[in-house]
Design a protein around this motif. Structure first.
Motif, PDB file in Angstrom:
ATOM      1  N   GLU A 197       0.738  -1.203   0.110  1.00  0.00           N
ATOM      2  CA  GLU A 197       0.105  -0.034  -0.134  1.00  0.00           C
ATOM      3  C   GLU A 197       0.696   1.136  -0.135  1.00  0.00           C
ATOM      4  O   GLU A 197       0.408   2.258  -0.511  1.00  0.00           O
ATOM      5  CB  GLU A 197      -1.033  -0.083   1.469  1.00  0.00           C
ATOM      6  N   ASN A 198       2.196   1.231   0.680  1.00  0.00           N
ATOM      7  CA  ASN A 198       2.996   2.478   0.643  1.00  0.00           C
ATOM      8  C   ASN A 198       4.191   2.255   0.072  1.00  0.00           C
ATOM      9  O   ASN A 198       5.081   3.118  -0.096  1.00  0.00           O
ATOM     10  CB  ASN A 198       3.336   2.543   2.200  1.00  0.00           C
TER      11      ASN A 198
ATOM     12  N   ILE B 136       0.821   0.033  10.560  1.00  0.00           N
ATOM     13  CA  ILE B 136       0.860   1.555   9.984  1.00  0.00           C
ATOM     14  C   ILE B 136       2.258   2.180  10.001  1.00  0.00           C
ATOM     15  O   ILE B 136       2.676   3.033   9.534  1.00  0.00           O
ATOM     16  CB  ILE B 136       0.024   2.501  10.897  1.00  0.00           C
TER      17      ILE B 136
ATOM     18  N   LYS C  42       1.623   6.491   4.574  1.00  0.00           N
ATOM     19  CA  LYS C  42       1.338   7.918   4.201  1.00  0.00           C
ATOM     20  C   LYS C  42       0.110   8.349   4.826  1.00  0.00           C
ATOM     21  O   LYS C  42       0.167   9.457   5.168  1.00  0.00           O
ATOM     22  CB  LYS C  42       0.909   7.855   2.486  1.00  0.00           C
ATOM     23  N   LYS C  43      -0.874   7.656   4.884  1.00  0.00           N
ATOM     24  CA  LYS C  43      -2.090   7.806   5.670  1.00  0.00           C
ATOM     25  C   LYS C  43      -2.000   8.252   7.095  1.00  0.00           C
ATOM     26  O   LYS C  43      -2.886   8.929   7.723  1.00  0.00           O
ATOM     27  CB  LYS C  43      -3.053   7.195   5.529  1.00  0.00           C
ATOM     28  N   ALA C  44      -0.883   7.699   7.671  1.00  0.00           N
ATOM     29  CA  ALA C  44      -0.852   8.198   9.297  1.00  0.00           C
ATOM     30  C   ALA C  44       0.118   9.139   9.454  1.00  0.00           C
ATOM     31  O   ALA C  44       0.444   9.694  10.721  1.00  0.00           O
ATOM     32  CB  ALA C  44      -0.038   6.847   9.807  1.00  0.00           C
ATOM     33  N   GLN C  45       0.709   9.957   8.435  1.00  0.00           N
ATOM     34  CA  GLN C  45       1.426  11.060   8.434  1.00  0.00           C
ATOM     35  C   GLN C  45       0.843  12.351   9.161  1.00  0.00           C
ATOM     36  O   GLN C  45      -0.295  12.249   9.074  1.00  0.00           O
ATOM     37  CB  GLN C  45       2.043  11.650   7.348  1.00  0.00           C
TER      38      GLN C  45
END
Length: 190
Positions: free
Chosen positions: A31-32, A84, A108-111
Motif C-alpha cells: 500500500e505504501n 501503520i 502515508k495515511k498516518a503522517q
C-alpha cells in the motif's frame, strides 16, 4: 532469552511481528510502496511475498534473542491488526560502544499525527533502561523535514553531514547524522 517487548501507548501498540502478521506487513509495504521508495533501499524481488516475511519474522526473533536488533512494527489501537509503521533498532553493539542504529517508516495515511515520536519513545526507553545501551544513531536525508522534526522532538542531536552515505532507491544519498545519548548509562564493569 528475554521475552520480546510489547509497548502500548495512548494510541498505539508497538511490537515485533508474529507469523500471524505476515499478511498485514505485506499490505503495509504494498500500500505504501510508492510513498516509501524514495526513502528506502531497493528491495529484493521477493520482498513483497509471504515467504520472505515469514523468514524475516523468524530472523527478527533470533536477532532479538542475541541482542542484535529490535525490529518493531506500529499498530493503531483502533485497528490492532493493521501495520501503520516500523521502528527498527539494528546493528546493536555491546562492549566498547553500547550503541545501535535507528530506522523507521510510517504509512502515508498516518503522517502528521505524531505517531512516530509516540512509537519511538518507549523503544528508546527500553533500549536505554532495559538493555543499557549508551547511544542510538539515526540519519536522515537533508530534504526529509518530517524525519528531522521527529528526531529533534525526541532529543537527537545533529553530529554531522555525510556525503553519499547510504544507497537509497538505487542512488547514493547524503545524510544528516544524529544521535541520542543515554545520560543515565551505567557501566556493567565492576
Amino acid at each position: 532469552m528475554l521475552e520480546p517487548p510489547v509497548f502500548v501507548t495512548s494510541r498505539l501498540i508497538v511490537r515485533l511481528l508474529s507469523q500471524q502478521d505476515v499478511s498485514s506487513v505485506l499490505e503495509y509495504y504494498k500500500e505504501n510502496r510508492a510513498f516509501l521508495e524514495p526513502f528506502e533501499p531497493v528491495r529484493p524481488r521477493n520482498f513483497y511475498m509471504k515467504d520472505f516475511w515469514a523468514q524475516q519474522i523468524e530472523k527478527s526473533l533470533i536477532e532479538f534473542g542475541y541482542d542484535r536488533s529490535l525490529r518493531l512494527f506500529i499498530f493503531n489501537q483502533e485497528e490492532p491488526k493493521k501495520v501503520i509503521g516500523t521502528a527498527n533498532f539494528t546493528q546493536m553493539v555491546q562492549g566498547v560502544s553500547y550503541s545501535c542504529s535507528l530506522g523507521y517508516s510510517l504509512a502515508k495515511k498516518a503522517q502528521g499525527n505524531g505517531y512516530m515520536s509516540e512509537a519511538l519513545q518507549p523503544g528508546i526507553q527500553y533500549l536505554f533502561e532495559g538493555l543499557n545501551l549508551h547511544r542510538i544513531n539515526a540519519n536522515y536525508m537533508p530534504h526529509n523535514r518530517r524525519s528531522a522534526s521527529v528526531l529533534k522532538k525526541l532529543g537527537f542531536v545533529i553530529e554531522g553531514y555525510a556525503r553519499d552515505y547510504l544507497l537509497i532507491n538505487g542512488k547514493w544519498e547524503d545524510h544528516i547524522l544524529t544521535s541520542l545519548v543515554n545520560s543515565d548509562w551505567k557501566s556493567d564493569i565492576r
